[in-house]
Design an enzyme around this catalytic site. Structure first.
Site, mmCIF file in Angstrom:
data_model
loop_
_atom_site.group_PDB
_atom_site.id
_atom_site.type_symbol
_atom_site.label_atom_id
_atom_site.label_comp_id
_atom_site.label_asym_id
_atom_site.label_seq_id
_atom_site.Cartn_x
_atom_site.Cartn_y
_atom_site.Cartn_z
ATOM 1 N N CYS A 121 4.990 -12.163 6.828
ATOM 2 C CA CYS A 121 6.071 -11.605 5.761
ATOM 3 C C CYS A 121 7.177 -12.419 6.045
ATOM 4 C CB CYS A 121 6.292 -10.302 5.943
ATOM 5 S SG CYS A 121 4.860 -9.228 5.331
ATOM 6 N N ASN A 136 4.493 -5.614 -2.246
ATOM 7 C CA ASN A 136 4.846 -6.444 -0.733
ATOM 8 C C ASN A 136 4.086 -7.895 -0.947
ATOM 9 O OD1 ASN A 136 5.000 -8.059 1.633
ATOM 10 N ND2 ASN A 136 4.748 -6.171 2.820
ATOM 11 N N HIS A 146 13.110 -8.871 2.654
ATOM 12 C CA HIS A 146 11.804 -8.984 2.394
ATOM 13 C C HIS A 146 11.516 -7.494 1.740
ATOM 14 C CE1 HIS A 146 7.755 -8.916 2.668
ATOM 15 N NE2 HIS A 146 7.552 -7.991 3.689
HETATM 16 N N1 ACO Z 1 -2.658 7.621 -1.078
HETATM 17 C C1 ACO Z 1 -2.690 8.909 -0.532
HETATM 18 N N2 ACO Z 1 -2.793 9.248 0.682
HETATM 19 C C2 ACO Z 1 -2.600 8.155 1.743
HETATM 20 C C3 ACO Z 1 -2.621 6.676 1.386
HETATM 21 C C4 ACO Z 1 -2.593 6.507 0.005
HETATM 22 N N3 ACO Z 1 -2.547 5.224 -0.436
HETATM 23 N N4 ACO Z 1 -2.548 6.041 2.576
HETATM 24 C C5 ACO Z 1 -2.707 6.988 3.441
HETATM 25 N N5 ACO Z 1 -2.780 8.360 2.957
HETATM 26 C C6 ACO Z 1 -2.806 9.379 3.983
HETATM 27 C C7 ACO Z 1 -3.260 9.288 5.388
HETATM 28 O O1 ACO Z 1 -4.688 9.185 5.326
HETATM 29 C C8 ACO Z 1 -2.762 10.534 5.976
HETATM 30 O O2 ACO Z 1 -3.537 11.499 5.708
HETATM 31 P P1 ACO Z 1 -4.038 12.851 6.825
HETATM 32 O O3 ACO Z 1 -2.730 13.161 7.033
HETATM 33 O O4 ACO Z 1 -4.772 13.575 6.285
HETATM 34 O O5 ACO Z 1 -4.342 11.893 7.760
HETATM 35 C C9 ACO Z 1 -1.284 10.676 5.143
HETATM 36 O O6 ACO Z 1 -1.592 10.039 3.852
HETATM 37 C C10 ACO Z 1 -0.115 10.189 5.978
HETATM 38 O O7 ACO Z 1 -0.562 8.923 6.335
HETATM 39 P P2 ACO Z 1 0.301 7.839 7.134
HETATM 40 O O8 ACO Z 1 -0.123 6.523 7.571
HETATM 41 O O9 ACO Z 1 1.026 8.913 8.467
HETATM 42 O O10 ACO Z 1 1.614 7.881 6.201
HETATM 43 P P3 ACO Z 1 3.034 7.341 6.472
HETATM 44 O O11 ACO Z 1 4.004 8.337 5.864
HETATM 45 O O12 ACO Z 1 3.353 6.720 7.617
HETATM 46 O O13 ACO Z 1 3.008 6.077 5.369
HETATM 47 C C11 ACO Z 1 2.946 3.678 4.885
HETATM 48 C C12 ACO Z 1 2.187 5.078 4.999
HETATM 49 C C13 ACO Z 1 3.538 3.668 3.593
HETATM 50 C C14 ACO Z 1 1.886 2.593 5.012
HETATM 51 C C15 ACO Z 1 4.136 3.780 6.099
HETATM 52 O O14 ACO Z 1 3.599 3.899 7.341
HETATM 53 C C16 ACO Z 1 4.527 2.381 5.872
HETATM 54 O O15 ACO Z 1 5.493 2.058 5.131
HETATM 55 N N6 ACO Z 1 4.655 1.656 7.038
HETATM 56 C C17 ACO Z 1 5.137 0.245 6.945
HETATM 57 C C18 ACO Z 1 4.092 -0.640 6.469
HETATM 58 C C19 ACO Z 1 4.466 -1.969 5.883
HETATM 59 O O16 ACO Z 1 5.522 -1.904 5.059
HETATM 60 N N7 ACO Z 1 3.841 -2.706 6.082
HETATM 61 C C20 ACO Z 1 3.912 -4.044 5.294
HETATM 62 C C21 ACO Z 1 3.800 -5.400 6.054
HETATM 63 S S1 ACO Z 1 4.636 -5.449 7.355
HETATM 64 C C22 ACO Z 1 6.287 -5.920 6.529
HETATM 65 O O17 ACO Z 1 6.101 -6.516 5.575
HETATM 66 C C23 ACO Z 1 7.413 -5.265 7.209
#
Ligand code: ACO
Length: 323
Positions: free
Chosen positions: A113, A280, A250
């Site tokens: 990224c 993304n 980004h």
């Molecule tokens: N739809 C519904 N529920 C979901 C989904 C989905 N697509 N994905 C995960 N869940 C559920 C999980 O299973 C979990 O359920 P549980 O509590 O029953 O176990 C719950 O939602 C919470 O999951 P988390 O992973 O804790 O959710 P979080 O609030 O952390 O959000 C996310 C996840 C959006 C990926 C977040 O962590 C994030 O934005 N991280 C940054 C990642 C990123 O942007 N990466 C891109 C590449 S790196 C970069 O470019 C910077």
């Protein structure tokens, strides 16, 4: 001194839009969950005829048109991508061929990224060293081909697309009101590999593999790393958040963008966001956002622009450029 001035920008997107509602038909997710956690409403997904090189070529042509230049005027092509059409040759060389170029040189640059920030920095160094006069810098990705479409924690986040800018050597006096790239700061730390990686590759599994991510871990590090490297850029130039006309980060996630802008004290009105439309798109996200801000008239000559990215590796970086 020589400055690398942006003289054109362009972008290209696949034909097909996939909304959150459409995704919710194939994985257990909802529009509400995706929008609340990421700000993403839709993404573009390449069809079988659309590839990183074809999207990159289209973005390159649109940047050349914008600059009023032809491929003859370009002497280097740097393509930031983690999703090349083939393991080799570099897709940059394919794009060079598609543009009808027999002269100059082209290569791919892989920093996930952060690829576009790395590529701008590399192009700037080539221009400053006198190795190139005009560099076509492209960010193009087809991340849809790396996704595990049964993994709802990753497949909802990414999209495909391409963006490009042309950097041209020009004269500056060495002050922050020069046009062009003013400063670049790149970082990486391989100890974070397991938090965001693809579980395949030519030298290990012999397969392309799928993207794997510990989302929470990435989120935890992102804002601190981004703001840290931006502070380095401010320190190097004597500039500060109040002087920024446009913050073009980004586009990974609205919450990361908002939290970074808030921590730095950047006015939300000055943040260019396209993550809601594109998802993304990895190395393509910044040049896609640049092209959007140019097309709608927000980004003008003389504006001070802050670019930043963070991604797999981890890699991260920031660039200050006066348009
Ligand atoms: N739809 C519904 N529920 C979901 C989904 C989905 N697509 N994905 C995960 N869940 C559920 C999980 O299973 C979990 O359920 P549980 O509590 O029953 O176990 C719950 O939602 C919470 O999951 P988390 O992973 O804790 O959710 P979080 O609030 O952390 O959000 C996310 C996840 C959006 C990926 C977040 O962590 C994030 O934005 N991280 C940054 C990642 C990123 O942007 N990466 C891109 C590449 S790196 C970069 O470019 C910077």
């Amino acid at each position: 001194m020589i400055r690398s001035i942006v003289v054109g920008s362009g972008s290209a997107l696949p034909d097909r839009v996939v909304t959150n509602a459409e995704l919710a038909k194939t994985v257990e997710t909802s529009d509400e969950w995706i929008v609340q956690r990421t700000g993403i409403h839709q993404r573009y997904i390449a069809n079988e005829n659309e590839t990183t090189a074809s999207l990159g070529e289209a973005a390159a042509r649109s940047a050349l048109d914008d600059a009023g230049l032809t491929p003859d005027d370009i002497d280097f092509i740097i393509l930031a991508t983690s999703t090349p059409d083939n393991t080799f040759p570099a897709s940059a060389v394919d794009i060079q061929n598609r543009l009808g170029m027999k002269h100059g040189a082209a290569f791919d640059l892989q920093a996930v990224c952060s690829g576009f920030v790395y590529a701008i920095t590399t192009a700037d160094a080539y221009i400053k060293a006198g190795l190139a006069k005009r560099v076509l810098v492209i960010g193009a990705e087809t991340f849809s081909r790396l996704l595990d479409w049964e993994d709802r924690t990753t497949c909802v986040l990414f999209g495909d697309g391409a963006g490009a800018v042309i950097l041209e050597g020009g004269e500056g006096v060495g002050l922050s009101n020069d046009r062009g790239v003013l400063t670049s700061h790149l970082r990486s730390d391989g100890s974070h590999k397991e938090k965001l990686y693809v579980d395949g590759g030519p030298s290990t599994t012999g397969t392309v593999g799928h993207l794997r991510m510990q989302g929470r871990e990435v989120f935890k590090h992102a804002v601190a790393m981004i703001t840290d490297v931006i502070e380095d850029a401010f320190e190097a130039t004597g500039l500060d958040a109040g002087k920024i006309d446009w913050f073009i980060p980004h586009q990974a996630n609205r919450r990361i963008i908002d939290a970074s802008a808030k921590k730095l004290g950047i006015d939300p009105q000055k943040v260019v966001q396209t993550v809601h439309q594109h998802g993304n798109t990895s190395a393509a996200s910044i040049p896609l956002a640049i092209a959007e801000a140019r097309k709608d008239g927000r980004l003008k000559e003389g504006d001070l622009v802050l670019l930043e990215a963070m991604g797999g590796g981890f890699t991260w970086g920031a660039v200050l450029v006066r348009w």
